[in-house]
Write a protein that holds these residues in place. Structure first.
Motif, PDB file in Angstrom:
ATOM      1  N   LEU A  22       0.843  -1.183   0.000  1.00  0.00           N
ATOM      2  CA  LEU A  22       0.000   0.000   0.000  1.00  0.00           C
ATOM      3  C   LEU A  22       0.877   1.231   0.000  1.00  0.00           C
ATOM      4  O   LEU A  22       1.694   1.424   0.862  1.00  0.00           O
ATOM      5  N   ARG A  24      -0.354   4.253  -0.053  1.00  0.00           N
ATOM      6  CA  ARG A  24      -0.976   5.261   0.767  1.00  0.00           C
ATOM      7  C   ARG A  24      -1.742   4.563   1.872  1.00  0.00           C
ATOM      8  O   ARG A  24      -2.302   3.503   1.689  1.00  0.00           O
ATOM      9  N   ALA A  25      -1.766   5.221   3.013  1.00  0.00           N
ATOM     10  CA  ALA A  25      -2.428   4.588   4.136  1.00  0.00           C
ATOM     11  C   ALA A  25      -3.888   4.370   3.848  1.00  0.00           C
ATOM     12  O   ALA A  25      -4.508   3.459   4.357  1.00  0.00           O
ATOM     13  N   SER A  26      -4.526   5.193   2.991  1.00  0.00           N
ATOM     14  CA  SER A  26      -5.953   5.107   2.785  1.00  0.00           C
ATOM     15  C   SER A  26      -6.257   4.535   1.418  1.00  0.00           C
ATOM     16  O   SER A  26      -7.111   5.032   0.713  1.00  0.00           O
ATOM     17  N   ALA A  27      -5.591   3.508   0.979  1.00  0.00           N
ATOM     18  CA  ALA A  27      -5.787   2.969  -0.356  1.00  0.00           C
ATOM     19  C   ALA A  27      -6.702   1.770  -0.314  1.00  0.00           C
ATOM     20  O   ALA A  27      -6.695   0.973   0.624  1.00  0.00           O
ATOM     21  N   PHE A  28      -7.518   1.635  -1.380  1.00  0.00           N
ATOM     22  CA  PHE A  28      -8.380   0.474  -1.548  1.00  0.00           C
ATOM     23  C   PHE A  28      -7.525  -0.688  -1.997  1.00  0.00           C
ATOM     24  O   PHE A  28      -6.654  -0.545  -2.855  1.00  0.00           O
ATOM     25  N   ASP A  29      -7.764  -1.849  -1.425  1.00  0.00           N
ATOM     26  CA  ASP A  29      -6.921  -2.996  -1.720  1.00  0.00           C
ATOM     27  C   ASP A  29      -7.804  -4.220  -1.896  1.00  0.00           C
ATOM     28  O   ASP A  29      -8.327  -4.770  -0.928  1.00  0.00           O
ATOM     29  N   LEU A  30      -8.000  -4.615  -3.138  1.00  0.00           N
ATOM     30  CA  LEU A  30      -8.782  -5.809  -3.431  1.00  0.00           C
ATOM     31  C   LEU A  30      -7.792  -6.925  -3.711  1.00  0.00           C
ATOM     32  O   LEU A  30      -6.961  -6.823  -4.597  1.00  0.00           O
ATOM     33  N   LEU A  78      -0.853  -4.836   4.882  1.00  0.00           N
ATOM     34  CA  LEU A  78      -1.802  -4.827   5.977  1.00  0.00           C
ATOM     35  C   LEU A  78      -2.865  -5.901   5.789  1.00  0.00           C
ATOM     36  O   LEU A  78      -3.466  -6.010   4.749  1.00  0.00           O
TER      37      LEU A  78
ATOM     38  N   SER B  70      -7.978  -2.269  -8.129  1.00  0.00           N
ATOM     39  CA  SER B  70      -7.555  -1.462  -6.980  1.00  0.00           C
ATOM     40  C   SER B  70      -6.905  -0.171  -7.461  1.00  0.00           C
ATOM     41  O   SER B  70      -7.141   0.904  -6.913  1.00  0.00           O
ATOM     42  N   ASN B  74      -8.210   3.638  -6.626  1.00  0.00           N
ATOM     43  CA  ASN B  74      -7.374   4.585  -5.886  1.00  0.00           C
ATOM     44  C   ASN B  74      -7.009   5.826  -6.689  1.00  0.00           C
ATOM     45  O   ASN B  74      -6.701   6.866  -6.117  1.00  0.00           O
ATOM     46  N   VAL B  93     -10.691 -11.013  -1.186  1.00  0.00           N
ATOM     47  CA  VAL B  93     -10.840 -10.463   0.149  1.00  0.00           C
ATOM     48  C   VAL B  93     -10.428  -8.999   0.040  1.00  0.00           C
ATOM     49  O   VAL B  93      -9.556  -8.636  -0.732  1.00  0.00           O
ATOM     50  N   ILE B  94     -11.109  -8.196   0.791  1.00  0.00           N
ATOM     51  CA  ILE B  94     -10.770  -6.781   0.747  1.00  0.00           C
ATOM     52  C   ILE B  94      -9.724  -6.524   1.815  1.00  0.00           C
ATOM     53  O   ILE B  94      -9.988  -6.630   2.997  1.00  0.00           O
ATOM     54  N   GLY B  95      -8.519  -6.246   1.355  1.00  0.00           N
ATOM     55  CA  GLY B  95      -7.447  -6.008   2.308  1.00  0.00           C
ATOM     56  C   GLY B  95      -7.631  -4.700   3.036  1.00  0.00           C
ATOM     57  O   GLY B  95      -7.297  -4.566   4.197  1.00  0.00           O
ATOM     58  N   ASN B  96      -8.179  -3.743   2.325  1.00  0.00           N
ATOM     59  CA  ASN B  96      -8.421  -2.445   2.953  1.00  0.00           C
ATOM     60  C   ASN B  96      -9.457  -1.690   2.143  1.00  0.00           C
ATOM     61  O   ASN B  96      -9.414  -1.715   0.911  1.00  0.00           O
ATOM     62  N   PRO B  98     -10.979   2.073   2.621  1.00  0.00           N
ATOM     63  CA  PRO B  98     -11.243   3.288   3.384  1.00  0.00           C
ATOM     64  C   PRO B  98     -12.560   3.965   3.032  1.00  0.00           C
ATOM     65  O   PRO B  98     -12.959   4.926   3.673  1.00  0.00           O
ATOM     66  N   TRP B  99     -13.259   3.448   2.000  1.00  0.00           N
ATOM     67  CA  TRP B  99     -14.501   4.089   1.558  1.00  0.00           C
ATOM     68  C   TRP B  99     -15.625   3.064   1.433  1.00  0.00           C
ATOM     69  O   TRP B  99     -16.081   2.748   0.328  1.00  0.00           O
TER      70      TRP B  99
END
Lengths: 388, 418
Positions: A22, A24-30, A78, B70, B74, B93-96, B98-99
């Motif tokens: 990542l 950026r700390a606020s990145a979307f991660d699929l 993460l 992704s 972003n 799986v969604i690792g992250n 924020p929205w």
């Protein structure tokens, strides 16, 4: 589109790694699950060697040889979802291993599944800058605190966490500590440098001859596991490895006697042989426990040894008799005019004149009454001080 | 049946052949000036607010694109609503995220396969009051025809099935005109046993803007959105294969290892990871990545062959009053079969390195373009420079080299709904 099938008997594994950390700390991660296979063997091992992660992988024990559908993923960055919380102080050290097992046959169970996870530790992640950035990205610490934690991070503090789901679809991370032989939960201690022995809950770390470091853990069933550093048991901002009181919060790490045990948990902080509870100066070595004024504070730490109200650093007469009236320099009449004058009085009259002068000075500043002054002079006149 | 066609005989010369490049202009009186009825959404609209992506899993398709998905999410502004269509949500799986309120998954039945190209199965028509999704009459690529229906259910947009056959990637538009690749016109003409003129007029009626047909037949590039981009104010960006070939040729001379590494990277990551060197196909055969050793040199040659055609297209567009700008381009992508029919994908090969397949936003104060990049830095950088020289803020989005081997890039992977 072609359907992809994988077989254990061949070396065709579908691997897809989301290698992009990542940015950026606020990145979307699929993330796509890495490995999907059908298992019907008593044991299956898989290594993520291709990910440049030696000794990162898992071994699955399936003694019933049930037909199982396996999906696993290694999330190198993460592995926590935004709504998940973990014990404060826990840091994801190398990522998350995700393992999901589904029984193809409804008669098959998962109760006897045991997995040994091995997760390598990228040496780069022991670098302070890398860890500091990781902590900041996790959003738990500001930069200054992140630096402190990064400095203290050590491999030996590795732990394994397991994600436990709750009824509402959420969950939390807890330590993977379930014992094999009993249903009771037990805190299994961290045992470094032991190889996996099949006993649930055991975990440790190894550094092999090539310098590759990895942590391992024997865990049960399928879930999400994270290997990381649970480094701050008392949440005082200092990692266990460097914390001189692991179970007592002591951010300042004060260790007066430098014996490795912080004051907060040391029963004799100054190492003078006198327990703190009995020590009239617990932080300063004073085996003799001298206390001239008997006020409970030993002389070595008493700022006013004679308790005359004038601090020792400006007290010209630091050992004034208790209860005496002193002048601004901390000296009483007796201090100014000691009966036992080592240099000797010229005569008795000299002594009496000294007492009169000293008591007059105290009268002038209101520290003595006229009667008290007269009494002192009269006492001096009747004494044998100065007689040869 | 389609709506009545306005006869425009005598209004324009019409020649479509494999020898002559012609841009055919249908400027029927009914649709002069700005469209006042429902019309195809312009590629040069003010801002993007809602998009559709689609994501494959390895259990369903060879081409993985979770990472590209992704990257697109972003790169787009945080106020853009994103629908992600999947047919195998358990594979991810969604690792992250924020929205959580911004991103919505739209699930299609597991049994149905979808591609990662939501651009093609339908078009988006708009007027002041409504948005209508116009689905192609037939769309026989996997189960992509379900995309319009599924997204209409979720968004509440109206869905209409057209009487015409089309692929969204072969249609681009600005505020006043819509450009359609000649393959699409001919395909419909054959289906309906009608003339190309009549089909073009039908498109004009259907899409609410004047139509320019971009030839020749067959198209040298399967979809015109890979080779031309309207950027508003009567400006067009047209691919320049000679420039692309020159850049890569110089790179091959000065830093051959860079090109070799790029070829190797595309091979190794064809199935998503270097460890995957082969996969088992549905029919039991073992599939392997294409051999790209030396492929760049071949693409340089192909690009040089293609260059005059693209130059002619640029010249023709200029005669219609457009200000033309050129963009480096290197030919590649799957080999196409069939002459005047819609190209059939045979097998992927060296990626088509196009920088025309973009998304744009035009506001009063600025213009922004989202550009696909592929990892061949010299060419990526040259293209970004062109966009910047045109006055655009650029937002590169990386990771498209594998999808470009199948002939698709950014615009192909994103359907702007609003």
């Amino acid at each position: 589109m072609n359907k992809i099938r994988t077989q254990i008997s061949t070396l065709v594994f579908i691997l897809c790694l989301l290698l992009s950390p990542l940015s950026r700390a606020s990145a979307f991660d699929l993330i796509e699950l890495d490995l999907e296979i059908t298992l019907n063997q008593p044991q299956f091992s898989f290594s993520f060697d291709q990910l440049n992660q030696p000794k990162t992988g898992f071994t699955l024990f399936n003694p019933e040889e049930a037909s199982l559908q396996l999906a696993s993923a290694f999330l190198p960055s993460l592995g926590l979802l935004p709504e998940e919380d973990i014990q404060q102080g826990f840091v994801l050290y190398d990522g998350t291993l995700y393992l999901e097992v589904a029984a193809n046959d409804s008669q098959s169970g998962r109760a006897t599944l045991r997995t040994t996870y091995r997760m390598s530790v990228d040496g780069r992640q022991l670098e302070r800058a890398f860890l500091r950035n990781l902590f900041v990205r996790q959003g738990r610490y500001d930069d200054a605190r992140a630096r402190v934690r990064a400095r203290a991070a050590r491999l030996a503090d590795a732990r394994v966490m397991r994600f436990v789901e709750d009824e509402n679809g959420g969950g939390r991370w807890v330590r993977a500590v379930r014992a094999l032989s009993t249903d009771a939960r037990a805190n299994i201690r961290f045992m470094p440098r032991m190889e996996p022995d099949g006993v649930l809950g055991h975990y440790g770390y190894n550094v092999d001859v090539d310098g590759n470091a990895f942590v391992w853990a024997v865990v049960d069933k399928n879930s999400r596991y994270a290997v990381g550093l649970n480094v701050d048991d008392d949440n005082d901002g200092v990692f266990n490895r460097d914390d001189n009181c692991r179970n007592s919060s002591n951010p300042d790490q004060m260790d007066t006697d430098v014996d490795g045990l912080g004051n907060e948990c040391d029963s004799d902080d100054d190492g003078d042989g006198v327990e703190d509870e009995l020590d009239n100066c617990p932080l300063i070595e004073n085996a003799a426990q001298d206390d001239v004024d008997g006020d409970g504070a030993g002389d070595v730490c008493d700022l006013d040894d004679d308790n005359d109200g004038v601090l020792d650093n400006v007290d010209a007469c630091p050992v004034t008799f208790t209860g005496s009236v002193v002048d601004a320099q901390g000296c009483s009449v007796d201090d100014r005019c000691p009966c036992d004058n080592s240099s000797g009085w010229k005569n008795h009259g000299s002594y009496v004149r000294c007492v009169a002068k000293a008591s007059e000075a105290l009268l002038e500043v209101g520290l003595l009454t006229t009667a008290e002054k007269d009494a002192l002079v009269s006492q001096a006149a009747q004494s044998k001080c100065g007689h040869r | 049946m389609w709506p009545p066609i306005v006869s425009c005989r005598g209004r324009g010369a019409f020649l479509l052949s494999s020898l002559l490049i012609c841009i055919f202009f249908f400027g029927c009186a009914l649709h002069k000036g700005q469209p006042t009825t429902l019309a195809i959404r312009s590629d040069t609209s003010k801002s993007i607010s809602t998009v559709l992506l689609s994501t494959n899993s390895a259990r369903r398709a060879l081409l993985r694109n979770a990472e590209v998905t992704s990257g697109i999410v972003n790169a787009l502004p945080e106020n853009v609503k994103i629908y992600i269509m999947v047919n195998d949500k358990d594979a991810f799986v969604i690792g992250n995220n924020p929205w959580p309120d911004r991103i919505e998954f739209v699930e299609i039945e597991f049994e149905k396969s979808i591609t990662m190209w939501p651009q093609d199965p339908f078009l988006v028509l708009k007027d002041e009051n409504q948005t209508v999704l116009l689905a192609s009459m037939n769309f026989e690529r996997a189960s992509d025809e379900l995309m319009a229906q599924k997204i209409a259910e979720v968004t509440g947009y109206k869905l209409r099935k057209s009487d015409l056959l089309f692929e969204g990637g072969n249609i681009v538009s600005d505020d006043t005109s819509v450009f359609i690749g000649a393959n699409t016109i001919r395909q419909n003409a054959r289906h309906y046993q009608m003339s190309d003129v009549e089909i073009a007029l039908a498109f004009e009626e259907e899409l609410g803007k004047r139509v320019l047909v971009v030839g020749p037949l067959p198209q040298p590039v399967a979809h015109i959105d890979m080779m031309m981009t309207p950027i508003g104010e009567n400006r067009l960006v047209v691919a320049d294969a000679a420039a692309g070939a020159s850049i890569v040729e110089k790179l091959l001379e000065s830093e051959p290892q860079v090109v070799k590494d790029f070829e190797k990277h595309c091979e190794e990551y064809f199935y998503g990871h270097p460890a995957i060197t082969e996969v088992l196909g549905r029919d039991g055969t073992m599939l392997r990545p294409p051999d790209l050793n030396g492929a760049a040199q071949k693409m340089i040659s192909k690009s040089k062959e293609l260059a005059p055609l693209l130059d002619k297209i640029a010249e023709s567009l200029e005669t219609y009053g457009y200000e033309i700008h050129r963009m480096p381009f290197l030919h590649g992508g799957p080999t196409s079969e069939g002459g005047e029919n819609m190209p059939q994908v045979s097998s992927p090969s060296f990626p088509m390195l196009t920088y025309n397949n973009v998304l744009q936003e035009h506001s009063q104060s600025s213009q922004r373009v989202y550009v696909p990049t592929y990892g061949l830095s010299a060419l990526d950088r040259a293209a970004i420079n062109v966009w910047e020289d045109l006055g655009f803020e650029t937002e590169p989005i990386s990771g498209f080299e594998i999808s470009a081997m199948y002939g698709g890039a950014l615009r192909c992977a994103v359907k702007v709904l609003h």
